[in-house]
Design a protein around this motif. Structure first.
Motif, short mmCIF file in Angstrom:
data_model
loop_
_atom_site.label_atom_id
_atom_site.label_comp_id
_atom_site.label_asym_id
_atom_site.label_seq_id
_atom_site.Cartn_x
_atom_site.Cartn_y
_atom_site.Cartn_z
N CYS A 207 0.83 -1.22 0.00
CA CYS A 207 0.00 0.00 0.00
C CYS A 207 0.86 1.26 0.00
O CYS A 207 0.51 2.26 -0.65
N CYS A 210 2.06 3.67 -3.01
CA CYS A 210 1.30 4.83 -3.47
C CYS A 210 0.82 5.72 -2.32
O CYS A 210 0.70 6.92 -2.48
N HIS A 211 0.53 5.11 -1.19
CA HIS A 211 0.04 5.88 -0.03
C HIS A 211 1.21 6.12 0.92
O HIS A 211 1.45 5.33 1.83
N HIS A 292 -13.39 7.44 -6.39
CA HIS A 292 -13.87 8.67 -7.05
C HIS A 292 -15.37 8.66 -7.30
O HIS A 292 -15.98 9.70 -7.47
N PHE A 306 -8.21 -4.40 -3.47
CA PHE A 306 -6.74 -4.43 -3.63
C PHE A 306 -6.21 -5.86 -3.52
O PHE A 306 -5.28 -6.24 -4.24
#
Ligand code: HEC
Ligand code: HEC
Length: 351
Positions: A207, A210-211, A292, A306
């Motif tokens: 994770c 990207c985070h 989104h 994920f």
């Protein structure tokens, strides 16, 4: 000079220095040199943020869709809208928005000052005329006095309205969460299960690729092929909004567009087709639904997404083969580890 230096130091605070993949505690927020934070400006921005004058029909303020009671989103899959229209995307939380370098799910605004005028002008959000708004605010003596105190004279311009709102938004920061205290050396700040979840987050789960950084977001765009929200196919008002946004973004075939093209609308580059910006995970337990278009109602659903390697045909994620225990640990880390001290939301008195 010293003052100038400190502004520069703040402007390149922790997230910029953070190495890819590395989590860092929340520190100073980045503040642009031409819009310094002052208590008076923040207070003025807070009033404007909650003032329904900002919408054309006087029913909506920024807090309608960025509601402190709803994790600074609005708790809906697809956000609220101006009467008779419909929105097409999920309202993102404003927590940690000071750290985002590109705003909106597709990154089409580069600063909070620039961003703030979009919802006011948007036909499907606040539908306000900015020339009218300037006169409306200027006709309120308390506001003129506050603009004078903050900006040196009583001129009410859209830029100043946006600057004050941006200053308020920069205060919406989640601080002193168990993760922050853990990263500062307090091993016990995370419960044993959350600590195992942290290990999955930074290890097997991937994770943190990207985070990462203070805001747990890389300020990049990824096409994870999140499934469509069926509302997009069902509701002709959403189709109208989608075509409208595509048209004003210069998308030639906007009338035949049946899905959200994401970052492509901004870059017109095929690799950005359906790519969306990595969101912050700060206070994530309070900001459901997710993605989104709000298609996932719970963190368990997001983790399953994920774990399965993302949506069909994406080129970025691989199946993770997490055990049930690891999935639970990950959720506990997200829920407990990323919840900071409550942000003080004393609602202002609107003049
Ligand atoms: C009718 C609902 C609605 C209203 C009113 C509204 N917003 Fe939003 N806001 C949204 C939605 C939906 C998005 C995401 C849009 C997108 O990505 O295309 C958004 C995005 C944002 C973002 C970007 C956040 C990020 O992480 O990139 C900011 C900042 C923001 N809004 C601030 C404001 C301010 C300031 C106001 C008042 C002037 C306001 N909003 C009014 C629904 C609303
Ligand atoms: C390749 C980059 C990448 C990786 C790796 C990644 N994410 Fe994300 N994450 C994203 C993007 C991009 C989104 C937004 C997708 C969208 O809006 O359609 C997202 C969305 C989320 C959300 C929803 C947040 C919200 O407010 O909507 C959560 C929760 C989340 N990720 C957790 C995780 C966890 C847990 C992992 C590891 C198992 C992970 N992510 C791995 C890029 C990534």
């Amino acid at each position: 000079m010293r003052k100038l230096l400190s502004v520069i130091v703040m402007a390149v605070g922790l997230p910029v220095c953070a190495l890819a993949g590395q989590l860092v505690p929340v520190g100073d927020i980045p503040v642009p040199a031409d819009n310094p934070q002052t208590p008076e400006k923040i207070e003025l921005g807070k009033k404007l943020f909650f003032d329904r004058r900002l919408s054309g029909d006087g029913t909506t303020n920024c807090g309608t869709c960025h509601d402190p009671e709803q994790g600074l989103g609005d708790g809906l899959e697809i956000s609220l809208n101006y009467p008779t229209t419909r929105n097409w995307r999920n309202s993102p939380t404003l927590i940690g928005v000071a750290f985002q370098k590109q705003l909106f799910h597709d990154g089409r605004a580069a600063s909070l000052e620039e961003q703030a005028l979009f919802p006011m002008m948007s036909a499907f959000e606040m539908n306000q005329n900015l020339d009218y708004l300037e006169e409306e605010i200027r006709s309120v003596p308390e506001y003129v006095a506050e603009f004078t105190a903050v900006f040196g004279d009583g001129d009410v311009t859209r830029q100043r309205i946006a600057m004050a709102i941006a200053a308020f938004e920069r205060t919406l920061v989640s601080r002193n969460s168990p993760l922050d205290r853990f990263l500062q050396g307090d091993e016990q700040a995370l419960t044993p299960e959350a600590r195992q979840g942290y290990a999955v987050f930074t290890g097997k789960g991937g994770c943190a690729t990207c985070h990462y950084g203070a805001n747990l977001a890389d300020d990049r765009f990824h096409a994870l092929q999140v499934r469509e929200n069926p509302e997009h196919l069902k509701d002709p008002r959403i189709a109208a909004t989608r075509r409208f946004v595509a048209k004003v973004s210069g998308f030639a075939d906007y009338r035949n567009l049946a899905e959200d093209p994401g970052r492509y609308l901004v870059t017109k580059d095929r690799k950005d087709w359906k790519a969306f910006r990595t969101p912050t995970l700060r206070e994530v337990a309070a900001t459901a639904p997710y993605m989104h278009n709000g298609v996932y109602a719970t963190l368990d659903e997001v983790i399953d997404f994920f774990n399965a390697g993302g949506g069909a045909g994406n080129g970025e994620l691989k199946p993770l083969q997490l055990t049930e225990a690891e999935k639970r640990q990950l959720r506990v880390f997200l829920e407990e580890g990323l919840a900071g001290e409550p942000i003080d939301f004393s609602y202002p008195k609107i003049p």
